[in-house]
Design a protein around this motif. Sequence first.
Motif, PDB file in Angstrom:
ATOM      1  N   VAL A  58       0.982  -1.279   0.007  1.00 44.27           N
ATOM      2  CA  VAL A  58      -0.155   0.138   0.142  1.00 44.27           C
ATOM      3  C   VAL A  58       1.071   1.253  -0.028  1.00 44.27           C
ATOM      4  O   VAL A  58       1.846   1.398   0.906  1.00 44.27           O
ATOM      5  CB  VAL A  58      -0.870   0.019   1.327  1.00 44.27           C
ATOM      6  CG1 VAL A  58      -1.720   1.310   1.247  1.00 44.27           C
ATOM      7  CG2 VAL A  58      -1.935  -0.990   1.187  1.00 44.27           C
ATOM      8  N   SER A  59       0.686   2.009  -1.123  1.00 43.07           N
ATOM      9  CA  SER A  59       1.505   3.295  -1.149  1.00 43.07           C
ATOM     10  C   SER A  59       0.576   4.474  -0.401  1.00 43.07           C
ATOM     11  O   SER A  59      -0.390   4.738  -1.073  1.00 43.07           O
ATOM     12  CB  SER A  59       1.835   3.653  -2.722  1.00 43.07           C
ATOM     13  OG  SER A  59       2.298   4.751  -2.992  1.00 43.07           O
ATOM     14  N   LEU A  60       1.193   4.932   0.651  1.00 45.50           N
ATOM     15  CA  LEU A  60       0.243   5.955   1.305  1.00 45.50           C
ATOM     16  C   LEU A  60       0.671   7.375   1.405  1.00 45.50           C
ATOM     17  O   LEU A  60       1.869   7.496   1.556  1.00 45.50           O
ATOM     18  CB  LEU A  60       0.078   5.444   2.951  1.00 45.50           C
ATOM     19  CG  LEU A  60      -0.746   4.327   3.164  1.00 45.50           C
ATOM     20  CD1 LEU A  60      -0.643   3.845   4.758  1.00 45.50           C
ATOM     21  CD2 LEU A  60      -2.292   4.783   3.087  1.00 45.50           C
ATOM     22  N   ASP A  61      -0.025   8.345   1.101  1.00 45.06           N
ATOM     23  CA  ASP A  61       0.027   9.675   1.372  1.00 45.06           C
ATOM     24  C   ASP A  61       0.060   9.857   3.066  1.00 45.06           C
ATOM     25  O   ASP A  61      -0.648   9.124   3.506  1.00 45.06           O
ATOM     26  CB  ASP A  61      -0.676  10.553   0.391  1.00 45.06           C
ATOM     27  CG  ASP A  61      -0.303  11.988   0.631  1.00 45.06           C
ATOM     28  OD1 ASP A  61       0.671  12.466   1.188  1.00 45.06           O
ATOM     29  OD2 ASP A  61      -1.168  12.776   0.351  1.00 45.06           O
TER      30      ASP A  61
ATOM     31  N   ASP B 245      -5.922  10.106   7.622  1.00 43.47           N
ATOM     32  CA  ASP B 245      -4.720  10.468   7.065  1.00 43.47           C
ATOM     33  C   ASP B 245      -3.876   9.055   6.904  1.00 43.47           C
ATOM     34  O   ASP B 245      -4.355   7.921   7.435  1.00 43.47           O
ATOM     35  CB  ASP B 245      -3.703  11.486   7.870  1.00 43.47           C
ATOM     36  CG  ASP B 245      -3.585  10.975   9.298  1.00 43.47           C
ATOM     37  OD1 ASP B 245      -3.354   9.915   9.700  1.00 43.47           O
ATOM     38  OD2 ASP B 245      -3.470  11.930  10.136  1.00 43.47           O
ATOM     39  N   GLY B 246      -2.681   8.968   6.448  1.00 41.79           N
ATOM     40  CA  GLY B 246      -1.969   7.981   5.967  1.00 41.79           C
ATOM     41  C   GLY B 246      -1.122   7.476   7.393  1.00 41.79           C
ATOM     42  O   GLY B 246      -1.191   5.883   7.436  1.00 41.79           O
ATOM     43  N   ILE B 247      -1.059   8.083   8.245  1.00 43.84           N
ATOM     44  CA  ILE B 247      -0.427   7.505   9.642  1.00 43.84           C
ATOM     45  C   ILE B 247      -1.416   6.755  10.306  1.00 43.84           C
ATOM     46  O   ILE B 247      -1.456   5.642  10.798  1.00 43.84           O
ATOM     47  CB  ILE B 247      -0.018   8.718  10.375  1.00 43.84           C
ATOM     48  CG1 ILE B 247       1.212   9.623   9.959  1.00 43.84           C
ATOM     49  CG2 ILE B 247       0.421   8.145  11.888  1.00 43.84           C
ATOM     50  CD1 ILE B 247       2.290   8.614   9.330  1.00 43.84           C
ATOM     51  N   GLU B 248      -2.701   7.239  10.512  1.00 38.21           N
ATOM     52  CA  GLU B 248      -3.804   6.643  11.036  1.00 38.21           C
ATOM     53  C   GLU B 248      -4.203   5.246  10.251  1.00 38.21           C
ATOM     54  O   GLU B 248      -4.441   4.264  10.913  1.00 38.21           O
ATOM     55  CB  GLU B 248      -5.242   7.391  11.220  1.00 38.21           C
ATOM     56  CG  GLU B 248      -6.274   6.745  11.956  1.00 38.21           C
ATOM     57  CD  GLU B 248      -5.876   6.395  13.513  1.00 38.21           C
ATOM     58  OE1 GLU B 248      -6.372   5.312  13.935  1.00 38.21           O
ATOM     59  OE2 GLU B 248      -4.803   6.818  14.097  1.00 38.21           O
ATOM     60  N   CYS B 249      -4.158   5.412   9.082  1.00 34.45           N
ATOM     61  CA  CYS B 249      -4.549   4.123   8.241  1.00 34.45           C
ATOM     62  C   CYS B 249      -3.527   3.153   8.449  1.00 34.45           C
ATOM     63  O   CYS B 249      -3.785   2.034   8.498  1.00 34.45           O
ATOM     64  CB  CYS B 249      -4.569   4.516   6.567  1.00 34.45           C
ATOM     65  SG  CYS B 249      -4.881   3.151   5.433  1.00 34.45           S
TER      66      CYS B 249
END
Length: 144
Positions: free
Chosen positions: A57-60, A67-71
């Motif tokens: 998974v490529s996360l911004d 957001d990407g940190i919580e995801c």
Amino acid sequence: MEVVLDSVLNILVVDDSENMRLDLKTRYEELGHNVIGEAANGLEALELVESKNPDLVSLDIIMPEMDGIECYRLLKKLESPPRCLLVSALSDEPRVIEAYSSEISGEHYVSKNCTNDELSEKIRIVMEVEALSEPPKDEHHAMT
């Protein structure tokens, strides 16, 4: 899961910018990988991870709704979590890396402005480690 680093990966691209998703999709495909889905935020990403089972998974980092940190934190709790690469304009910012260093290895960040060679190397590093593993306690989070 054993990973052959020369293998084609199935990648989910998560970024709130449609243009950036297209750019990343193109770059991953140029590196020989398949983009199997796109999401505009972390909530959409969680749904797609369940249905598409990506290798990576490529996360911004900064996105609306989730957001990407919580995801990343929620993906980490899955029974079989995918590997994650945080792709962000903030990845060159030492304060961002340090802020999350207890839960995310500095090797799991890459700049949106990186070269394809740098992107390929980060993918290789992420795929070599256990899925969403804790960073080593003695790791230095310097970006190269």
